[in-house]
Write a protein that holds these residues in place. Sequence first.
Motif, short mmCIF file in Angstrom:
data_model
loop_
_atom_site.label_atom_id
_atom_site.label_comp_id
_atom_site.label_asym_id
_atom_site.label_seq_id
_atom_site.Cartn_x
_atom_site.Cartn_y
_atom_site.Cartn_z
N PRO A 101 0.82 -1.21 0.00
CA PRO A 101 0.00 0.00 0.00
C PRO A 101 0.85 1.26 0.00
O PRO A 101 2.04 1.23 0.38
N GLY A 102 0.26 2.37 -0.41
CA GLY A 102 0.95 3.64 -0.34
C GLY A 102 1.21 4.03 1.11
O GLY A 102 0.53 3.57 2.03
N GLU A 113 0.52 6.71 2.50
CA GLU A 113 -0.68 7.38 2.97
C GLU A 113 -1.86 6.77 2.23
O GLU A 113 -1.71 6.10 1.21
N SER A 114 -3.06 7.02 2.74
CA SER A 114 -4.23 6.35 2.17
C SER A 114 -4.47 6.71 0.71
O SER A 114 -5.01 5.92 -0.05
N SER A 115 -4.06 7.90 0.29
CA SER A 115 -4.29 8.33 -1.08
C SER A 115 -3.10 8.08 -2.00
O SER A 115 -3.18 8.29 -3.21
N ALA A 116 -1.97 7.63 -1.44
CA ALA A 116 -0.78 7.39 -2.25
C ALA A 116 -0.95 6.12 -3.07
O ALA A 116 -1.63 5.19 -2.65
N PRO A 117 -0.34 6.06 -4.26
CA PRO A 117 -0.51 4.88 -5.11
C PRO A 117 0.12 3.64 -4.52
O PRO A 117 1.23 3.70 -3.98
N PRO A 118 -0.55 2.49 -4.60
CA PRO A 118 0.08 1.23 -4.19
C PRO A 118 1.13 0.80 -5.21
O PRO A 118 1.27 1.40 -6.28
N SER A 119 1.86 -0.26 -4.87
CA SER A 119 3.03 -0.64 -5.67
C SER A 119 2.68 -1.11 -7.07
O SER A 119 3.52 -1.05 -7.97
N ASP A 120 1.45 -1.59 -7.30
CA ASP A 120 1.09 -2.08 -8.64
C ASP A 120 0.29 -1.07 -9.45
O ASP A 120 -0.27 -1.40 -10.49
N ALA A 121 0.23 0.18 -8.99
CA ALA A 121 -0.56 1.20 -9.68
C ALA A 121 0.20 1.81 -10.86
O ALA A 121 1.44 1.85 -10.87
N ILE A 122 -0.55 2.26 -11.85
CA ILE A 122 -0.01 3.10 -12.92
C ILE A 122 -0.30 4.55 -12.53
O ILE A 122 -1.46 4.93 -12.35
N VAL A 123 0.74 5.34 -12.36
CA VAL A 123 0.56 6.73 -11.95
C VAL A 123 0.28 7.57 -13.20
O VAL A 123 1.10 7.66 -14.11
N LEU A 124 -0.90 8.17 -13.23
CA LEU A 124 -1.31 8.96 -14.38
C LEU A 124 -0.97 10.44 -14.23
O LEU A 124 -0.81 11.14 -15.23
N ILE A 183 -4.15 4.51 -11.15
CA ILE A 183 -5.10 3.48 -11.57
C ILE A 183 -4.48 2.10 -11.35
O ILE A 183 -3.26 1.93 -11.45
N ARG A 184 -5.32 1.14 -11.01
CA ARG A 184 -4.93 -0.27 -10.92
C ARG A 184 -5.80 -1.06 -11.89
O ARG A 184 -7.03 -1.06 -11.75
N GLU A 185 -5.19 -1.72 -12.86
CA GLU A 185 -5.95 -2.51 -13.80
C GLU A 185 -6.43 -3.80 -13.14
O GLU A 185 -5.70 -4.44 -12.37
N LEU A 186 -7.67 -4.20 -13.44
CA LEU A 186 -8.28 -5.39 -12.87
C LEU A 186 -8.66 -6.36 -13.98
O LEU A 186 -8.83 -5.97 -15.13
N GLU A 187 -8.81 -7.62 -13.62
CA GLU A 187 -9.21 -8.64 -14.60
C GLU A 187 -10.66 -8.42 -15.02
O GLU A 187 -11.47 -7.96 -14.23
#
Length: 267
Positions: free
Chosen positions: A52-53, A55-66, A263-267
């Motif tokens: 996880p980020g 902070e609560s709003s920070a991107p997690p490790s698998d996120a694409i930062v836009l 964003i985090r892409e999902l199946e």
Amino acid sequence: MNDILRRSTSYPKVLLASALALAQVPALVIAAEPTDPEATEQWQPVPAVVTPGSESSAPPSDAIVLFDGRDLDQWENPKDGSPARWKVHDGVMTVDKSVGNIQTKRRFTNYQLHLEWRVPDGISGEGQARGNSGVFLASTGPDDEGYEVQILDSWRNSTYVNGQAASVYKQAPPLVNAMRPPGQWQTYDVLWTAPVFTADGALKSPAYVTVFHNGVLVQHHTALEGETVYIGKPKYRPHAEAPIKLQAHGDPSLPISFRNIWIRELE
């Protein structure tokens, strides 16, 4: 007396016939409840580790930062694919109404989206002419085509409820109004399930959206009736994966700003 004897001697035959009939019925097998706790343990597949980020709003490790506050490298002009030209300053980007909408260069299907937006302090106007913008969760054209979650100053600002902040525009009002006052940052956390179409273009399953506004549930697995339209009824057009678009609405109020989009892409 003879009649009684005849009836009594017929009983064994009836019982025999019933027994033979029951013998033709398959036995009902009742599975025994497991007595070993290990029988209900699942060990595979092991979920991937996502950090996880901080902070609560920070991107997690698998996120694409836009958008991380530095540049618009992940964004383009929807009309011609040229670089996006909104204003980037002090870690935020601000709508430039003179250049129109912007959209992601990447295309997506199902995803989790986080974005933060701010109505400027000192905003004026009322109704839809008060900090109007929008996030199109799947953009199907260069202008205002696609599926829009409304962005608007809904702090003490009356308008039609399926057009206020966090509505699915002209389709679904938010469950509650979770708006903070102008000048404060708002957050949207969105779970988007794209519509599915058959090979001949017919709708197989609709789009669904769940939205949290400032941590408050405002759209709960809402089924969409089609793409956003300003006049008339929404309808679907077949499409594949699509970009995410931010709207440069032409109302005369001060423009909206954005920051911390991932964003985090999902199946």
